[in-house]
Motif scaffolding. Structure first.
Motif, PDB file in Angstrom:
ATOM      1  N   PHE A 222       0.850  -1.184   0.000  1.00 46.67           N
ATOM      2  CA  PHE A 222       0.000   0.000   0.000  1.00 46.67           C
ATOM      3  C   PHE A 222       0.886   1.235   0.000  1.00 46.67           C
ATOM      4  O   PHE A 222       1.793   1.362   0.820  1.00 46.67           O
ATOM      5  CB  PHE A 222      -0.918   0.011   1.221  1.00 46.67           C
ATOM      6  CG  PHE A 222      -1.809   1.224   1.291  1.00 46.67           C
ATOM      7  CD1 PHE A 222      -2.866   1.373   0.401  1.00 46.67           C
ATOM      8  CD2 PHE A 222      -1.568   2.225   2.225  1.00 46.67           C
ATOM      9  CE1 PHE A 222      -3.678   2.493   0.455  1.00 46.67           C
ATOM     10  CE2 PHE A 222      -2.382   3.344   2.286  1.00 46.67           C
ATOM     11  CZ  PHE A 222      -3.436   3.476   1.388  1.00 46.67           C
ATOM     12  N   ALA A 223       0.634   2.124  -0.953  1.00 42.18           N
ATOM     13  CA  ALA A 223       1.429   3.350  -1.111  1.00 42.18           C
ATOM     14  C   ALA A 223       2.903   3.013  -1.288  1.00 42.18           C
ATOM     15  O   ALA A 223       3.786   3.743  -0.819  1.00 42.18           O
ATOM     16  CB  ALA A 223       1.229   4.281   0.076  1.00 42.18           C
ATOM     17  N   GLY A 224       3.173   1.889  -1.954  1.00 45.11           N
ATOM     18  CA  GLY A 224       4.544   1.501  -2.240  1.00 45.11           C
ATOM     19  C   GLY A 224       5.269   0.860  -1.083  1.00 45.11           C
ATOM     20  O   GLY A 224       6.452   0.532  -1.201  1.00 45.11           O
TER      21      GLY A 224
ATOM     22  N   GLU B 102     -15.739  14.234  -5.052  1.00 47.19           N
ATOM     23  CA  GLU B 102     -15.174  12.906  -4.822  1.00 47.19           C
ATOM     24  C   GLU B 102     -14.298  12.462  -5.984  1.00 47.19           C
ATOM     25  O   GLU B 102     -13.248  11.846  -5.778  1.00 47.19           O
ATOM     26  CB  GLU B 102     -16.295  11.887  -4.606  1.00 47.19           C
ATOM     27  CG  GLU B 102     -15.786  10.475  -4.361  1.00 47.19           C
ATOM     28  CD  GLU B 102     -16.897   9.446  -4.338  1.00 47.19           C
ATOM     29  OE1 GLU B 102     -16.583   8.249  -4.422  1.00 47.19           O
ATOM     30  OE2 GLU B 102     -18.078   9.839  -4.232  1.00 47.19           O
ATOM     31  N   VAL B 103     -14.715  12.773  -7.205  1.00 43.30           N
ATOM     32  CA  VAL B 103     -13.923  12.389  -8.372  1.00 43.30           C
ATOM     33  C   VAL B 103     -12.549  13.050  -8.321  1.00 43.30           C
ATOM     34  O   VAL B 103     -11.516  12.403  -8.552  1.00 43.30           O
ATOM     35  CB  VAL B 103     -14.647  12.771  -9.678  1.00 43.30           C
ATOM     36  CG1 VAL B 103     -13.779  12.440 -10.882  1.00 43.30           C
ATOM     37  CG2 VAL B 103     -15.975  12.039  -9.781  1.00 43.30           C
ATOM     38  N   LEU B 104     -12.527  14.339  -8.014  1.00 43.13           N
ATOM     39  CA  LEU B 104     -11.257  15.059  -7.962  1.00 43.13           C
ATOM     40  C   LEU B 104     -10.364  14.506  -6.857  1.00 43.13           C
ATOM     41  O   LEU B 104      -9.158  14.316  -7.042  1.00 43.13           O
ATOM     42  CB  LEU B 104     -11.521  16.554  -7.746  1.00 43.13           C
ATOM     43  CG  LEU B 104     -12.478  17.217  -8.730  1.00 43.13           C
ATOM     44  CD1 LEU B 104     -12.675  18.685  -8.379  1.00 43.13           C
ATOM     45  CD2 LEU B 104     -11.948  17.075 -10.154  1.00 43.13           C
ATOM     46  N   PHE B 105     -10.963  14.233  -5.698  1.00 49.13           N
ATOM     47  CA  PHE B 105     -10.179  13.671  -4.603  1.00 49.13           C
ATOM     48  C   PHE B 105      -9.657  12.275  -4.953  1.00 49.13           C
ATOM     49  O   PHE B 105      -8.527  11.916  -4.598  1.00 49.13           O
ATOM     50  CB  PHE B 105     -11.030  13.603  -3.333  1.00 49.13           C
ATOM     51  CG  PHE B 105     -11.279  14.933  -2.690  1.00 49.13           C
ATOM     52  CD1 PHE B 105     -10.230  15.798  -2.424  1.00 49.13           C
ATOM     53  CD2 PHE B 105     -12.566  15.324  -2.340  1.00 49.13           C
ATOM     54  CE1 PHE B 105     -10.463  17.042  -1.824  1.00 49.13           C
ATOM     55  CE2 PHE B 105     -12.813  16.550  -1.741  1.00 49.13           C
ATOM     56  CZ  PHE B 105     -11.757  17.414  -1.486  1.00 49.13           C
ATOM     57  N   ALA B 106     -10.478  11.473  -5.649  1.00 46.27           N
ATOM     58  CA  ALA B 106     -10.045  10.123  -6.025  1.00 46.27           C
ATOM     59  C   ALA B 106      -8.845  10.168  -6.949  1.00 46.27           C
ATOM     60  O   ALA B 106      -7.903   9.378  -6.816  1.00 46.27           O
ATOM     61  CB  ALA B 106     -11.204   9.371  -6.693  1.00 46.27           C
ATOM     62  N   VAL B 107      -8.859  11.090  -7.916  1.00 48.04           N
ATOM     63  CA  VAL B 107      -7.716  11.241  -8.825  1.00 48.04           C
ATOM     64  C   VAL B 107      -6.478  11.659  -8.043  1.00 48.04           C
ATOM     65  O   VAL B 107      -5.370  11.127  -8.246  1.00 48.04           O
ATOM     66  CB  VAL B 107      -8.040  12.265  -9.926  1.00 48.04           C
ATOM     67  CG1 VAL B 107      -6.790  12.583 -10.751  1.00 48.04           C
ATOM     68  CG2 VAL B 107      -9.141  11.731 -10.833  1.00 48.04           C
ATOM     69  N   LEU B 108      -6.635  12.619  -7.126  1.00 46.73           N
ATOM     70  CA  LEU B 108      -5.492  13.104  -6.339  1.00 46.73           C
ATOM     71  C   LEU B 108      -4.938  12.005  -5.442  1.00 46.73           C
ATOM     72  O   LEU B 108      -3.712  11.810  -5.357  1.00 46.73           O
ATOM     73  CB  LEU B 108      -5.924  14.307  -5.501  1.00 46.73           C
ATOM     74  CG  LEU B 108      -4.851  14.919  -4.590  1.00 46.73           C
ATOM     75  CD1 LEU B 108      -3.685  15.432  -5.411  1.00 46.73           C
ATOM     76  CD2 LEU B 108      -5.446  16.055  -3.747  1.00 46.73           C
ATOM     77  N   ILE B 109      -5.811  11.268  -4.766  1.00 48.09           N
ATOM     78  CA  ILE B 109      -5.354  10.208  -3.866  1.00 48.09           C
ATOM     79  C   ILE B 109      -4.648   9.097  -4.642  1.00 48.09           C
ATOM     80  O   ILE B 109      -3.611   8.570  -4.207  1.00 48.09           O
ATOM     81  CB  ILE B 109      -6.552   9.647  -3.065  1.00 48.09           C
ATOM     82  CG1 ILE B 109      -7.052  10.708  -2.076  1.00 48.09           C
ATOM     83  CG2 ILE B 109      -6.180   8.367  -2.323  1.00 48.09           C
ATOM     84  CD1 ILE B 109      -8.366  10.365  -1.424  1.00 48.09           C
TER      85      ILE B 109
ATOM     86  N   TRP C 242      -3.078   9.428  -7.403  1.00 44.86           N
ATOM     87  CA  TRP C 242      -1.793   9.970  -7.838  1.00 44.86           C
ATOM     88  C   TRP C 242      -0.769   9.927  -6.697  1.00 44.86           C
ATOM     89  O   TRP C 242       0.377   9.527  -6.882  1.00 44.86           O
ATOM     90  CB  TRP C 242      -1.992  11.404  -8.327  1.00 44.86           C
ATOM     91  CG  TRP C 242      -0.715  12.113  -8.698  1.00 44.86           C
ATOM     92  CD1 TRP C 242       0.310  11.622  -9.450  1.00 44.86           C
ATOM     93  CD2 TRP C 242      -0.331  13.432  -8.315  1.00 44.86           C
ATOM     94  NE1 TRP C 242       1.300  12.557  -9.573  1.00 44.86           N
ATOM     95  CE2 TRP C 242       0.940  13.684  -8.884  1.00 44.86           C
ATOM     96  CE3 TRP C 242      -0.958  14.435  -7.579  1.00 44.86           C
ATOM     97  CZ2 TRP C 242       1.601  14.895  -8.723  1.00 44.86           C
ATOM     98  CZ3 TRP C 242      -0.293  15.646  -7.420  1.00 44.86           C
ATOM     99  CH2 TRP C 242       0.968  15.866  -7.976  1.00 44.86           C
ATOM    100  N   LEU C 243      -1.208  10.308  -5.486  1.00 50.16           N
ATOM    101  CA  LEU C 243      -0.292  10.356  -4.353  1.00 50.16           C
ATOM    102  C   LEU C 243       0.127   8.970  -3.879  1.00 50.16           C
ATOM    103  O   LEU C 243       1.293   8.740  -3.549  1.00 50.16           O
ATOM    104  CB  LEU C 243      -0.946  11.119  -3.194  1.00 50.16           C
ATOM    105  CG  LEU C 243      -1.174  12.624  -3.410  1.00 50.16           C
ATOM    106  CD1 LEU C 243      -1.930  13.218  -2.221  1.00 50.16           C
ATOM    107  CD2 LEU C 243       0.160  13.346  -3.602  1.00 50.16           C
ATOM    108  N   PHE C 244      -0.827   8.018  -3.851  1.00 50.93           N
ATOM    109  CA  PHE C 244      -0.543   6.717  -3.256  1.00 50.93           C
ATOM    110  C   PHE C 244      -0.223   5.633  -4.284  1.00 50.93           C
ATOM    111  O   PHE C 244       0.482   4.671  -3.968  1.00 50.93           O
ATOM    112  CB  PHE C 244      -1.730   6.263  -2.391  1.00 50.93           C
ATOM    113  CG  PHE C 244      -1.892   7.053  -1.130  1.00 50.93           C
ATOM    114  CD1 PHE C 244      -1.161   6.730   0.007  1.00 50.93           C
ATOM    115  CD2 PHE C 244      -2.759   8.132  -1.071  1.00 50.93           C
ATOM    116  CE1 PHE C 244      -1.303   7.457   1.174  1.00 50.93           C
ATOM    117  CE2 PHE C 244      -2.910   8.872   0.086  1.00 50.93           C
ATOM    118  CZ  PHE C 244      -2.180   8.542   1.212  1.00 50.93           C
ATOM    119  N   LEU C 245      -0.757   5.758  -5.488  1.00 52.79           N
ATOM    120  CA  LEU C 245      -0.534   4.729  -6.505  1.00 52.79           C
ATOM    121  C   LEU C 245       0.297   5.224  -7.675  1.00 52.79           C
ATOM    122  O   LEU C 245       0.622   4.445  -8.577  1.00 52.79           O
ATOM    123  CB  LEU C 245      -1.884   4.214  -7.040  1.00 52.79           C
ATOM    124  CG  LEU C 245      -2.839   3.614  -6.004  1.00 52.79           C
ATOM    125  CD1 LEU C 245      -4.147   3.211  -6.677  1.00 52.79           C
ATOM    126  CD2 LEU C 245      -2.201   2.421  -5.313  1.00 52.79           C
TER     127      LEU C 245
END
Length: 323
Positions: A216-218, A261-268, A270-273
């Protein structure tokens, strides 16, 4: 007086953020060998148990509403919980989390088609404009020009999630207003988990799970971390803050905030995956969100005295990813 709307927006944003984490948590389990069905059962099963106590408290002196709403709760569990989440979690096996969520959001456009065909409610101009924008955005999200990897199986799963989300809206729009939302959420998730488990035990659905380390998150971590994230963060906290926020803002305004939620999903993601849609896909995603916002705005402008219930829930909303 001004603090209540601000608190409502804060709660609705927190709900959107926590709901947006579901795809990222699920991806770590699926890549470790979990089937999407097992991840859904774990998520909604644990969440249903945690929400059982507040659900029971909300039903004090209201037990008579349960028998007349048993069918609605069951259908909600099948469509809004089981179908939507299984399809969404399968979609993230093949597609970026943000793209899968955008496909699911097209369920709001499917509701427009349903209300037209089933109830003879032709869409107004603003709804038509929003639907056209969303469909145009879909073309960019699917990257029909071929500049990004195209996974037809993932797209089909994403569209299946859209049908589940549409079912959620249709059912939530007709639910008995006397039935508390937390009871609807807990009961629906319990039904969804039980049905998926029973079908899985027959061998018709794959039930695979690994109980060791996942990535998770690398970073390697226990499988309990994404399970806790899915059930407690992306379900319990998301549902409760969403319900509380909607009771302050009302279901219409909170549904607009929920689009983040869509914007947050893209950001999350990007940060974790470390995954980010292409530029054209991001443009298409903006079109889809704008189109859905136009449909929502048209609902808000519609007459509240309409004889046919609008697709947006009259009670506090629960989730937009089938959540």
């Amino acid at each position: 007086m001004h603090s209540r709307p601000a608190a409502g927006v804060g709660l609705a944003l927190l709900s959107a953020v926590t709901f947006a984490t579901s795809g990222t948590f699920a991806r770590s389990l699926i890549e470790a060998g979990w089937s999407a069905e097992s991840a859904v059962i774990a998520r909604v099963g644990v969440a249903a148990l945690v929400l059982a106590i507040p659900a029971l408290l909300s039903l004090r002196n209201k037990w008579q509403v349960l028998p007349s709403n048993a069918a609605a709760i069951g259908l909600f569990g099948l469509l809004g919980v089981a179908l939507a989440q299984v399809c969404f979690f399968n979609a993230v096996r093949y597609l970026p989390v943000g793209v899968a969520l955008l496909l699911e959001y097209l369920g709001i456009i499917l509701v427009v088609v349903w209300m037209w065909l089933r109830h003879g409610q032709p869409p107004r101009r603003l709804t038509i404009a929003g639907s056209v924008a969303a469909l145009a955005g879909l073309a960019f999200v699917l990257d029909l020009a071929g500049t990004a990897d195209f996974h037809p199986v993932g797209v089909l799963w994403g569209l299946g999630a859209a049908f589940g989300l549409a079912g959620y809206f249709v059912l939530a729009g007709r639910v008995d207003p006397r039935l508390p939302s937390v009871a609807m959420a807990s009961g629906g998730m319990a039904v969804g988990a039980a049905v998926l488990l029973l079908i899985g035990l027959t061998g018709l659905l794959p039930l695979h799970a690994t109980f060791g380390e996942v990535t998770f998150a690398g970073q390697p971590t226990s499988w309990l971390v994404p399970i806790a994230g899915l059930s407690l963060v992306a379900a319990v906290i998301a549902y409760l803050t969403g319900i509380a926020g909607t009771r302050i803002l009302g279901p219409r305004l909170s549904s607009f905030v929920g689009l983040t939620e869509v914007l947050f999903a893209v950001l999350i993601a990007w940060l974790f995956l470390n995954e980010l849609p292409t530029g054209w896909q991001l443009f298409g995603g903006a079109l889809i969100v704008a189109g859905v916002a136009l449909v929502r705005l048209d609902e808000l402008r519609g007459s509240p005295s309409s004889s046919t219930p609008a697709p947006a829930p009259p009670e506090p909303e629960l989730a937009l990813d089938g959540r």
